[in-house]
Design a protein around this motif. Structure first.
Motif, mmCIF file in Angstrom:
data_model
loop_
_atom_site.group_PDB
_atom_site.id
_atom_site.type_symbol
_atom_site.label_atom_id
_atom_site.label_comp_id
_atom_site.label_asym_id
_atom_site.label_seq_id
_atom_site.Cartn_x
_atom_site.Cartn_y
_atom_site.Cartn_z
ATOM 1 N N MET A 1 0.849 -1.196 0.000
ATOM 2 C CA MET A 1 0.000 0.000 0.000
ATOM 3 C C MET A 1 0.881 1.241 0.000
ATOM 4 S SD MET A 1 -2.793 1.252 2.858
ATOM 5 C CE MET A 1 -3.410 -0.410 3.061
ATOM 6 N N GLU A 5 -2.565 5.649 -1.478
ATOM 7 C CA GLU A 5 -3.648 4.722 -1.126
ATOM 8 C C GLU A 5 -3.925 4.764 0.373
ATOM 9 O OE1 GLU A 5 -5.030 0.044 -1.581
ATOM 10 O OE2 GLU A 5 -3.179 0.745 -2.554
ATOM 11 N N ARG A 6 -2.877 4.868 1.161
ATOM 12 C CA ARG A 6 -3.073 4.947 2.619
ATOM 13 C C ARG A 6 -3.889 6.180 2.980
ATOM 14 N NH1 ARG A 6 -2.271 1.581 7.174
ATOM 15 N NH2 ARG A 6 -2.693 2.934 8.951
ATOM 16 N N ARG A 9 -7.524 5.607 1.948
ATOM 17 C CA ARG A 9 -8.197 4.686 2.864
ATOM 18 C C ARG A 9 -8.500 5.371 4.198
ATOM 19 N NH1 ARG A 9 -7.566 -1.061 2.194
ATOM 20 N NH2 ARG A 9 -6.801 -1.600 0.110
ATOM 21 N N GLU A 55 -6.990 -0.827 6.561
ATOM 22 C CA GLU A 55 -6.798 -2.114 5.891
ATOM 23 C C GLU A 55 -8.119 -2.811 5.567
ATOM 24 O OE1 GLU A 55 -5.359 -1.160 8.691
ATOM 25 O OE2 GLU A 55 -3.259 -0.897 8.067
#
Length: 218
Positions: A1, A5-6, A9, A55
């Protein structure tokens, strides 16, 4: 990741929790998605926001594919379809707030009882006819109710707010619940006065260019 993307999210988790903080949702019933690269990131099915981690957010392609070991929200279809059909939309919020849902349970559109309805794109907030949750039929009905709009009600279900960003989508969701609350109270007081389509269309134009927020309520 990777870092992007982190961050994406994290933003979905924060938005899902904000629905609870704002009083728009309870338990596991709401869901949030954000456009990401060639697809989207969406909240998982059946996981309370207090336990949700970055996650847990499910990556999904616009073809509906996702990792087999992750289960996306049961409402993934209309999230995916809105993002696929509306390129200007970057995020979608779905929730069951009390006043929005009350009008949805009555199958009622929201008329132009306040100028802030212009923030939603036109002189009404449409209520899509009922269809079972998670179905392609519900997604089609939601898309129709969202034509030229960025919010709608879902009969006997809840509401959808769609914005260029998660921040905008959440703001729209709060504004819609506020308007529905005001309309419910006004109906108890008497017969609310409906503003003309001409007035609302003019206000829609005035709202353009204000960024996230329309002019403050006066």
């Amino acid at each position: 990741m990777d870092t992007d993307e982190r961050i994406a999210r994290d933003s979905v988790v924060a938005a899902a929790r904000d629905l609870d903080v704002q009083g728009l949702n309870r338990g596991t019933s709401g869901n949030v998605s954000v456009r990401f690269r060639d697809g989207l990131l969406i909240t998982p099915s059946g996981l309370p926001t207090a336990r949700m981690r970055p996650e847990d957010i499910v990556p999904m392609g616009l073809d509906g594919t996702h990792p087999p070991d992750q289960k996306p929200s049961s409402e993934w279809r209309f999230h995916r379809d809105i993002l696929a059909h509306r390129p200007e939309i970057g995020a979608v919020v779905h929730a069951h707030p009390v006043y929005c849902t009350a009008f949805a349970m009555c199958g009622r559109d929201i008329p132009a009882v306040h100028y802030m309805i212009a923030a939603f794109g036109g002189p009404t907030v449409r209520c899509a006819p009922y269809a079972a949750y998670g179905t392609a039929e519900l997604s089609e009905l939601a898309l129709a109710a969202l034509v030229d709009r960025n919010v709608c009600l879902l009969a006997n279900h809840g509401m959808i707010a769609a914005g260029a960003s998660l921040e905008k989508a959440l703001w729209l969701a709060v504004e819609l619940e506020t308007l529905c609350h005001q309309y419910a109270v006004a109906l108890q007081v008497g017969a609310p006065v409906i503003l003309s389509d001409h007035e609302i269309h003019a206000t829609v134009k005035r709202f353009r260019g204000y960024g996230l927020n329309a002019p403050a309520r006066a």
